[in-house]
Design a protein around this motif. Structure first.
Motif, PDB file in Angstrom:
ATOM      1  N   LYS A 128      64.041  25.054  48.298  1.00 52.71           N
ATOM      2  CA  LYS A 128      63.074  26.097  47.958  1.00 52.71           C
ATOM      3  C   LYS A 128      63.706  27.483  48.004  1.00 52.71           C
ATOM      4  O   LYS A 128      63.489  28.296  47.113  1.00 52.71           O
ATOM      5  CB  LYS A 128      61.887  26.080  48.925  1.00 52.71           C
ATOM      6  CG  LYS A 128      60.952  24.944  48.762  1.00 52.71           C
ATOM      7  CD  LYS A 128      59.825  25.102  49.764  1.00 52.71           C
ATOM      8  CE  LYS A 128      59.010  23.842  49.868  1.00 52.71           C
ATOM      9  NZ  LYS A 128      57.950  23.973  50.847  1.00 52.71           N
ATOM     10  N   PRO A 179      60.209  20.300  46.142  1.00 51.46           N
ATOM     11  CA  PRO A 179      60.321  21.073  47.380  1.00 51.46           C
ATOM     12  C   PRO A 179      61.738  21.196  47.959  1.00 51.46           C
ATOM     13  O   PRO A 179      61.960  22.019  48.839  1.00 51.46           O
ATOM     14  CB  PRO A 179      59.398  20.338  48.352  1.00 51.46           C
ATOM     15  CG  PRO A 179      59.252  18.969  47.814  1.00 51.46           C
ATOM     16  CD  PRO A 179      59.472  19.064  46.332  1.00 51.46           C
ATOM     17  N   ILE A 191      58.538  25.166  42.789  1.00 49.48           N
ATOM     18  CA  ILE A 191      58.684  25.037  44.249  1.00 49.48           C
ATOM     19  C   ILE A 191      57.730  23.979  44.790  1.00 49.48           C
ATOM     20  O   ILE A 191      58.079  23.232  45.703  1.00 49.48           O
ATOM     21  CB  ILE A 191      58.488  26.412  44.922  1.00 49.48           C
ATOM     22  CG1 ILE A 191      59.728  27.273  44.664  1.00 49.48           C
ATOM     23  CG2 ILE A 191      58.240  26.267  46.410  1.00 49.48           C
ATOM     24  CD1 ILE A 191      59.666  28.658  45.219  1.00 49.48           C
ATOM     25  N   ILE A 192      56.541  23.888  44.229  1.00 45.77           N
ATOM     26  CA  ILE A 192      55.585  22.879  44.711  1.00 45.77           C
ATOM     27  C   ILE A 192      55.997  21.480  44.254  1.00 45.77           C
ATOM     28  O   ILE A 192      55.947  20.527  45.030  1.00 45.77           O
ATOM     29  CB  ILE A 192      54.156  23.218  44.235  1.00 45.77           C
ATOM     30  CG1 ILE A 192      53.668  24.462  44.968  1.00 45.77           C
ATOM     31  CG2 ILE A 192      53.207  22.053  44.454  1.00 45.77           C
ATOM     32  CD1 ILE A 192      52.380  25.045  44.420  1.00 45.77           C
TER      33      ILE A 192
END
Length: 129
Positions: free
Chosen positions: A97, A94, A90-91
């Motif tokens: 998400k 992005p 997710i980081i």
């Protein structure tokens, strides 16, 4: 339940989940159902569930306090490593998400449910003997 029986059931269950995901993707073409990282999540959770079950199964066979620690340790390690993987995805990526998180939690809970059902069957077999 012997590990070989678990392996057959586990692979069958995994194939059913994979076919269900492909079927949903095919029938709902207009709506994105699978994130771009779905198959990576699938592989990671598949491997982690197999390892967690193996660790728990060894502990159950030893019995006593070791069985409880191995059950909780296997589930905890699976959760911890899975959360690290989803956080990195997710980081690092992005976009989508929410879809990635939904795919992750649906896979995680399906595989955890299967693992817990198999472990409960092992405990029931142990109590009957």
């Amino acid at each position: 339940m012997k590990f070989s029986r678990f392996a057959i059931l586990y692979v069958s269950f995994s194939l059913a989940v994979a076919l269900l995901a492909l079927g949903l993707q095919h029938f709902l073409e207009t709506v994105p159902v699978l994130s771009p990282h779905f198959w990576l999540l699938f592989a990671v959770i598949f491997l982690l569930t197999g390892l967690a079950y193996g660790l728990s199964d060894i502990g159950i066979r030893k019995g006593g306090q070791v069985s409880i620690l191995s059950l909780m340790g296997g589930l905890f390690l699976k959760l911890l490593i899975s959360l690290v993987v989803i956080a990195v995805l997710i980081i690092k990526f992005p976009e989508n998400k929410l879809l990635t998180a939904i795919n992750f939690f649906s896979l995680y809970f399906l595989f955890t449910l299967f693992e817990v059902i198999c472990l409960l069957r092992n405990l029931r077999d142990q109590n009957q003997t």
